[in-house]
Design an enzyme around this catalytic site. Structure first.
Site, PDB file in Angstrom:
ATOM      1  N   ALA A   1      26.427  41.471   4.230  1.00  6.72           N
ATOM      2  CA  ALA A   1      25.903  42.518   5.113  1.00  6.72           C
ATOM      3  C   ALA A   1      27.058  43.358   5.668  1.00  6.72           C
ATOM      4  O   ALA A   1      27.037  44.594   5.616  1.00  6.72           O
ATOM      5  CB  ALA A   1      25.094  41.896   6.248  1.00  6.72           C
ATOM      6  N   TYR A   2      28.067  42.684   6.172  1.00  4.52           N
ATOM      7  CA  TYR A   2      29.231  43.364   6.741  1.00  4.52           C
ATOM      8  C   TYR A   2      29.999  44.118   5.654  1.00  4.52           C
ATOM      9  O   TYR A   2      30.328  45.298   5.811  1.00  4.52           O
ATOM     10  CB  TYR A   2      30.134  42.338   7.420  1.00  4.52           C
ATOM     11  CG  TYR A   2      31.386  42.907   8.039  1.00  4.52           C
ATOM     12  CD1 TYR A   2      31.326  43.703   9.180  1.00  4.52           C
ATOM     13  CD2 TYR A   2      32.642  42.639   7.501  1.00  4.52           C
ATOM     14  CE1 TYR A   2      32.472  44.227   9.763  1.00  4.52           C
ATOM     15  CE2 TYR A   2      33.796  43.147   8.077  1.00  4.52           C
ATOM     16  CZ  TYR A   2      33.709  43.940   9.203  1.00  4.52           C
ATOM     17  OH  TYR A   2      34.841  44.453   9.780  1.00  4.52           O
ATOM     18  N   ALA A   3      30.285  43.439   4.543  1.00  4.63           N
ATOM     19  CA  ALA A   3      31.033  44.081   3.454  1.00  4.63           C
ATOM     20  C   ALA A   3      30.274  45.288   2.919  1.00  4.63           C
ATOM     21  O   ALA A   3      30.868  46.333   2.629  1.00  4.63           O
ATOM     22  CB  ALA A   3      31.307  43.076   2.337  1.00  4.63           C
TER      23      ALA A   3
END
Length: 287
Positions: A156-158
């Site tokens: 999600a962050y990447a």
């Protein structure tokens, strides 16, 4: 043309945002910092003095962003903004198959759509308009090494940072028309509160039946722990980012990576499959 000494920094209450505000104030800038809570704004005003002024808005509340932009425009008028630092962000951790669509939506609402909205709202003050009375400003995008290199359990962050990388490259070329520059900052692990908001604070119930439970434990208590132990302080990162901002001709991107060869150069040299295998063994995803 004169250069505006007004700077807007989102997510100024802690971490890189706070230390950047401190560096800019120390170097003679007037800093407007976004905070979500009035008490954070009061604390920062007390810490940083009269050259810091809080703006109360959440990047995901687009109406509040527009209100803040209108208020700031009325306040600084023809002075404009010398810089916008898009720093506000969160990190949601966990395996893709165990996260909800709402988890991904929230990650992108903050790191991508919120950032886009802030940029759109304040672009006129940065000089994206005809007959801007001062030198065009500069946009600093706080991305991440995750924007180039996605670790397991950080999709999600990447994904949000990969999106930021592409958006920023396109935006930099679009804004050639106005002379507004766009600079990407790609930090590796930095000692900030964001690392306390990922997998470690996820609802333990969410992953208790996950097929990845053992690997998640290794990831959080070995890889993340070791990375944070060797991480730079946010103060050090802020000084480098300020130098990038002040540069007469900034580079398009800056990778701020501790142990650079191991954590940045080597993974880019090795084949993707070799890196996959090494990570898989480390996390016991493969034998």
């Amino acid at each position: 043309m004169t250069k505006s000494k007004n700077i807007l920094i989102t997510g100024a209450s802690t971490g890189i945002g706070y230390d950047l505000a401190k560096v800019f104030v120390t170097n003679g800038y007037k800093v407007y910092g976004s905070v979500r809570k009035k008490e954070d704004g009061d604390r920062l005003s007390e810490d940083l003095g009269e050259e810091f002024e809080p703006l109360l808005f959440d990047v995901t509340d687009h109406k509040s962003v527009d209100t803040a932009a209108e208020l700031l425009s009325q306040k600084i008028g023809s002075e404009g903004l010398g810089g916008l630092v898009n720093n506000a962000g969160i990190a949601i951790g966990g395996p893709l198959m165990d996260l909800s669509i709402d988890d991904y939506r929230h990650q992108f609402e903050v790191n991508v759509f919120g950032l886009i909205k802030v940029t759109q709202a304040f672009l006129p003050l940065l000089g994206a308009k005809h007959n801007h009375p001062v030198k065009p400003g500069k946009i600093i995008q706080i991305s991440s090494v995750a924007g180039k290199f996605g670790m397991p359990f950080m999709s999600a962050y990447a994904g949000s940072k990969h999106a930021l990388e592409g958006i920023s490259d396109s935006l930099r070329r679009e804004l050639l028309k106005y002379g507004v520059d766009v600079v990407l900052i790609e930090p590796g692990p930095i000692k900030t509160p964001i690392w306390n908001k990922g997998v470690s604070e996820s609802d333990q119930e969410k992953f208790k039946n996950s097929a990845y439970l053992n690997s998640l434990d290794i990831f959080q208590n070995s890889i993340i722990r070791d990375a944070v132990k060797n991480a730079w302080t946010s103060e050090k990162a802020a000084k480098i980012i300020f130098g990038a901002f002040e540069a007469k001709k900034s580079k398009p991107r800056y990778a701020l990576v501790p142990q650079r060869f191991k954590n940045w150069t080597l993974p880019k040299i090795l084949s993707t499959r070799i890196v996959d295998k090494a990570i898989g063994k480390k996390l016991k995803l493969i034998k």
